[in-house]
Design a protein around this motif. Structure first.
Motif, mmCIF file in Angstrom:
data_model
loop_
_atom_site.group_PDB
_atom_site.id
_atom_site.type_symbol
_atom_site.label_atom_id
_atom_site.label_comp_id
_atom_site.label_asym_id
_atom_site.label_seq_id
_atom_site.Cartn_x
_atom_site.Cartn_y
_atom_site.Cartn_z
ATOM 1 N N GLY A 1 0.787 -1.183 0.142
ATOM 2 C CA GLY A 1 0.059 0.161 0.037
ATOM 3 C C GLY A 1 0.988 1.275 -0.081
ATOM 4 N N TYR A 2 0.310 2.204 0.828
ATOM 5 C CA TYR A 2 1.067 3.632 0.659
ATOM 6 C C TYR A 2 2.131 3.461 1.654
ATOM 7 C CZ TYR A 2 1.766 8.707 0.961
ATOM 8 O OH TYR A 2 2.206 9.768 0.852
ATOM 9 N N TRP B 1 -9.651 5.519 7.049
ATOM 10 C CA TRP B 1 -9.125 6.931 6.560
ATOM 11 C C TRP B 1 -9.816 7.378 5.316
ATOM 12 C CZ3 TRP B 1 -7.346 10.323 9.692
ATOM 13 C CH2 TRP B 1 -6.456 9.955 11.065
ATOM 14 N N GLN B 2 -10.333 6.465 4.426
ATOM 15 C CA GLN B 2 -11.073 6.876 3.282
ATOM 16 C C GLN B 2 -12.352 7.824 3.600
ATOM 17 O OE1 GLN B 2 -12.188 3.889 0.736
ATOM 18 N NE2 GLN B 2 -10.625 4.064 -0.380
ATOM 19 N N PHE C 1 -6.654 -1.325 6.211
ATOM 20 C CA PHE C 1 -6.917 -2.679 6.749
ATOM 21 C C PHE C 1 -5.593 -3.004 7.402
ATOM 22 C CE2 PHE C 1 -4.807 -6.188 4.375
ATOM 23 C CZ PHE C 1 -3.837 -5.674 3.625
ATOM 24 N N PRO D 1 -3.088 4.126 3.086
ATOM 25 C CA PRO D 1 -4.109 3.671 2.283
ATOM 26 C C PRO D 1 -3.415 2.444 1.357
ATOM 27 C CG PRO D 1 -3.544 5.717 1.088
ATOM 28 C CD PRO D 1 -2.528 5.701 2.387
ATOM 29 N N GLY D 2 -4.232 1.764 0.739
ATOM 30 C CA GLY D 2 -4.107 0.665 -0.189
ATOM 31 C C GLY D 2 -4.571 -0.502 -0.061
ATOM 32 N N ALA D 3 -5.607 -0.787 0.835
ATOM 33 C CA ALA D 3 -6.437 -2.115 0.890
ATOM 34 C C ALA D 3 -7.073 -2.482 -0.189
ATOM 35 C CB ALA D 3 -7.421 -1.819 2.123
ATOM 36 N N LEU D 4 -6.981 -3.422 -0.877
ATOM 37 C CA LEU D 4 -7.719 -3.944 -2.008
ATOM 38 C C LEU D 4 -9.177 -3.459 -1.636
ATOM 39 C CD1 LEU D 4 -7.870 -5.221 -4.728
ATOM 40 C CD2 LEU D 4 -8.116 -7.228 -3.757
ATOM 41 N N ILE D 5 -9.828 -3.477 -0.750
ATOM 42 C CA ILE D 5 -11.178 -3.026 -0.374
ATOM 43 C C ILE D 5 -11.323 -1.449 -0.372
ATOM 44 C CG2 ILE D 5 -11.104 -2.940 2.315
ATOM 45 C CD1 ILE D 5 -13.515 -4.486 2.085
ATOM 46 N N GLY D 6 -10.109 -0.813 -0.141
ATOM 47 C CA GLY D 6 -10.116 0.565 -0.402
ATOM 48 C C GLY D 6 -9.858 1.110 1.197
ATOM 49 N N GLY D 7 -8.527 2.072 1.097
ATOM 50 C CA GLY D 7 -8.398 2.566 2.427
ATOM 51 C C GLY D 7 -7.405 1.772 3.181
ATOM 52 N N LYS E 1 -14.576 -3.027 6.430
ATOM 53 C CA LYS E 1 -14.069 -1.881 6.009
ATOM 54 C C LYS E 1 -13.600 -0.788 7.169
ATOM 55 C CE LYS E 1 -13.833 1.467 2.224
ATOM 56 N NZ LYS E 1 -13.930 1.390 0.895
ATOM 57 N N LEU F 1 -16.575 6.361 -1.201
ATOM 58 C CA LEU F 1 -15.948 5.622 -0.780
ATOM 59 C C LEU F 1 -16.209 4.971 0.411
ATOM 60 C CD1 LEU F 1 -13.282 8.456 -0.926
ATOM 61 C CD2 LEU F 1 -13.289 6.357 -2.284
#
Lengths: 531, 531
Positions: free
Chosen positions: A214-215, A307-308, A255, A247-253, A282, A450
């Protein structure tokens, strides 16, 4: 007061809860203001009290400097009393960032004299963030964790980085050493340090670039976890390294992933290169292990947001909650017919709740398309608390449907105002548990894509009865605006927030299906609670 | 006809397309029936033709045995001609499962005589699935890939497993050896085999338990990929191992992860333990590399669906499509200010399309809350094809919004019937690109929550102009019921299907924002096409 040149803010005992109708009852929230990562989680064995600190700004409902450590305590991990700021920042553009607490029983640090009982020798290790650096600092408490004095020799670790944070410290018994895991976040590296006194730290190893990058990496935690068998007896143990990614979860944001391995006091060595997922929802991030638990059991809590969209969720005058505390064990669990994978099993801890409403228990009820089952939780008193749980063990017979069918067992959780509801369930072809949190009336859901409406987790049977009949278990705990799902006794977990209109709580569970002869409720229980 | 005791079905030249109004124009679909994994992708250098095979059942729109290899060809990778079944199963409860094709120029197999030109020596290696086993078999074509003869010595690999499939074979030049990657799916293992003749195979290594395990590993692919710098010149290369996982994606269902490393002809050694994500969308699975490309460039295609809901999507009389073909390079790309990670860069291949409608090109247009920009794609002819692309380079100025704002640049893609639309965009606090595919009229979306309405991908700037101003790029290709998003020139990709009512195609792009002084469209282009 001013100690060692630092101004310590002491705002104790401010426990008058601000009324807010959709505030969770048994999930820790700040009375007002902003909260994110769990910090310094520990148990006081002398007074039998759980302490939780957290990233906190009481003056804003979005993240803003200065960030301090807020503080709440609990006797049962379900109801919390806010104790005010424990460690404050020095100025408005710096922060006391995430860190941990240990009990320095033997006064290795020299911070304590004999007037402080062994079990009250509380030391915090945290990141001090300024616009130009992140360093690791130490502070100690002489009043049982309410306030802290910053060590005059701070910082204790400085590698001239702006991205170096979240020290998690624990006592490693075999070598009588303190061990710190800390993230060099944007290098995707977990640094391990050793110390004899909590002040002088030596870098002993690095764990780099594992799993999903991820980030950045945040809040690393390392802990020894017992391996239990199906009879729940402990044979041995492994170490688990948790790494939060955002961030960078495949589900978004946001994890949390984890790695299972061995640890020798200096180096963590994973047993495989697999990366495992702690929670499929999430809203589960910045996971932290509780130090000094009553019997050294493994208990952890997370920040239940993402965080999204955390700055946009419609709560006031506070934002965010913790997850429930969970107990963790390791178990060789089937992931398919040919493999058992050593994985974490999560068990929620929520104690001492009073039943308030009607509770249900039924067994061996076939589910047919023309007969949905409806359970009114509030009961005769007609009082809806918004806090309830359910536990469903069901069988699915795959010979009763084809692969073109949408073979769903649907569980609708409906508000008193039924225009708002959650839909969750199990689909037999995908073998997935789904959650649809899009059917709420707040504009937030429509406005912010998001905040994913639908999330799911792919599961396996808890038990296989025949070639076509399998058994699955779904436990759900709803606390006003958060749902925690524990599947197959905690083999899969999914934590997600949801936002109904203020004051509209769920009071009905409705179970239905579109396919006959497929699902049987082997055991179903549900109950509403108050604290 | 009967050859070597096997009945080969030969249904050539059935290229009369069944009219179906929401069938993609430049994404490969079967005329009727069920399709899943790409199989045997190769390029015929003699005739300049691309060949695609696929898991296929023409008699059902859901997965059902017998599964055969369907076959389509293309001159441009955009328009396809269906050629019928190339390799058929022997009976109704078995299948010719996923596999690959190689050009056996030097007749290492001995299958060919001099009457077959070197470039036409086509050998397929695939899994033969029966209720009791999965074995690897070989077949060869004497007619340019239209039909195949099964090798009389089949199976060529049998390890007495029911979960052993998806052989991908390539020629490894340094040791003049055929290499096969094949999945022992439920052991989470990629087996590597060597062969000199495509018939006798020797196990040379295993790659086990890396990355996300999920339920099982499928369709492993290994390929050497050039590393390019920012000027696109090639310096060196690394090997990339792709592993598809289904179910078990954090986003739900199916996804493809990859590992970057070295390969010596026998063993793949990753350069780190990072697992990387090939595509962040919900519809990209069973990725396969094309063999024998014109200049040995790396090109691959995937199945553009998800096992969680593929049998439910509202298309008829066919189900599923491929993704567009993509060209892949490796690049050291920033993932945060402190790290460059060697990652795949994806570039879509779609050639030779005729513009049909109005095309747009504008530059340096500030986006304000009171001035949304609307682009009618169908133009004066008022003819909507449903096939268009757009390319947006924009700057985001983070000093113009606070972290409590929902700082979104919204792109609405509206149907002729505007009640159906896609919403996508970029949010400046989350730094995420989102897609909302929930606003369609078909019941499917409401009924099946596994078809996630909202997906997102967390991104980083393509370029940083100042401390607060960053540049991002979003390219979108819409083909009736599929959207492929390429972000920052292919650093991040997200592929997702969507389903409008039959015959309702997108003809308008609407760009707007809720925050002033934030977004500037540096360059925007859009055009509608026909094939």
């Amino acid at each position: 007061m001013k100690v060692n040149g630092f101004l310590l803010t002491s705002l104790l005992g401010c426990s008058i809860a601000t009324a807010s109708s959709n505030r969770p009852l048994i999930h820790l929230t700040p009375e007002k203001g902003w909260m994110n990562d769990p910090n310094g989680l520990f148990y006081d064995r002398a007074d039998d009290v759980w302490h939780a600190y957290y990233q906190f700004n009481p003056n804003s409902t979005v993240w803003a400097e200065p960030i301090s450590w807020g503080h709440s305590i609990s006797k049962d991990l379900s109801t919390w009393e806010e104790k005010g700021i424990a460690i404050a920042s020095n100025d408005t553009n710096s922060g006391i960032y995430t860190g941990s607490v240990v009990i320095d029983r033997n006064n290795t640090s020299g911070f304590f004299n004999s007037s402080i009982a062994n079990e009250k020798r509380i030391v915090a290790i945290y990141t001090y963030n300024t616009p130009t650096s992140e360093t690791q600092e130490v502070a100690y408490s002489l009043d049982g964790g309410l306030t802290f004095k910053k060590y005059s020799g701070n910082p204790v670790i400085n590698i001239n980085s702006t991205q170096f944070r979240d020290p998690k410290v624990f006592w490693y018994q075999p070598s009588q050493t303190w061990v710190m895991a800390v993230a060099q976040s944007q290098k995707y590296s977990v640094h391990f340090y050793n110390s004899k006194d909590l002040k002088k730290w030596t870098l002993v190893s690095e764990f780099k670039q594992h799993g999903i990058l991820g980030y950045q990496y945040e809040t690393p935690n390392l802990v020894q976890v017992p391996i239990v068998d199906s009879t729940n007896s402990t044979k041995t143990s492994k170490w688990v390294l948790f790494v939060s990614v955002n961030p960078g979860a495949l589900i978004g944001g946001s994890f949390v992933q984890y790695f299972v391995g061995d640890f020798d006091g200096k180096q963590f060595t994973p047993v495989s290169n697999a990366t495992q997922i702690l929670d499929y929802g999430k809203d589960y991030y910045a996971f932290q292990i509780v130090d000094n638990t009553p019997s050294d059991e493994v208990i952890g809590m997370a920040w239940a947001s993402n965080w999204q969209y955390c700055a946009n969720v419609p709560t006031s005058p506070w934002r965010s909650s913790f997850s429930l505390a969970r107990n963790f064990t390791l178990q060789y669990a089937n992931t398919n017919p040919e493999s058992e994978v050593l994985q974490l099993i999560s068990t929620p801890i929520y104690n001492g709740l009073a039943k308030n409403g009607t509770s249900y228990h039924l067994q061996n009820q076939s589910l047919e398309t023309n007969s949905s089952l409806t359970f009114d939780l509030s009961g005769a008193s007609n009082f809806t608390t918004g806090l309830f749980d359910f536990e469903l063990t069901f069988s699915s017979n795959s010979s009763a449907f084809g692969n073109a069918d949408f073979a769903a067992l649907d569980i609708y959780l409906k508000g008193v105002n039924t225009t708002e509801y959650l839909r969750l369930g199990f689909e037999g072809n995908a073998k997935a548990v789904y959650l649809d949190r899009s059917h709420t009336n707040v504009n937030f859901v429509e406005r912010n894509p998001l905040f994913s409406g639908q999330v799911s987790v792919d599961i396996v049977p808890a038990e296989t009865l025949s070639e076509t009949v399998s058994v699955y278990k779904i436990q759900g705990i709803v606390d006003r605006n958060i749902l925690e799902l524990y599947i197959n006794d905690g083999q899969f977990v999914s934590t997600n927030t949801f936002f109904f209109s203020d004051g509209n709580y769920i009071n009905t569970i409705d179970i239905s299906t579109e396919v006959n002869k497929t699902f049987k409720l082997i055991d179903f229980q549900a109950a509403q609670y108050s604290t």
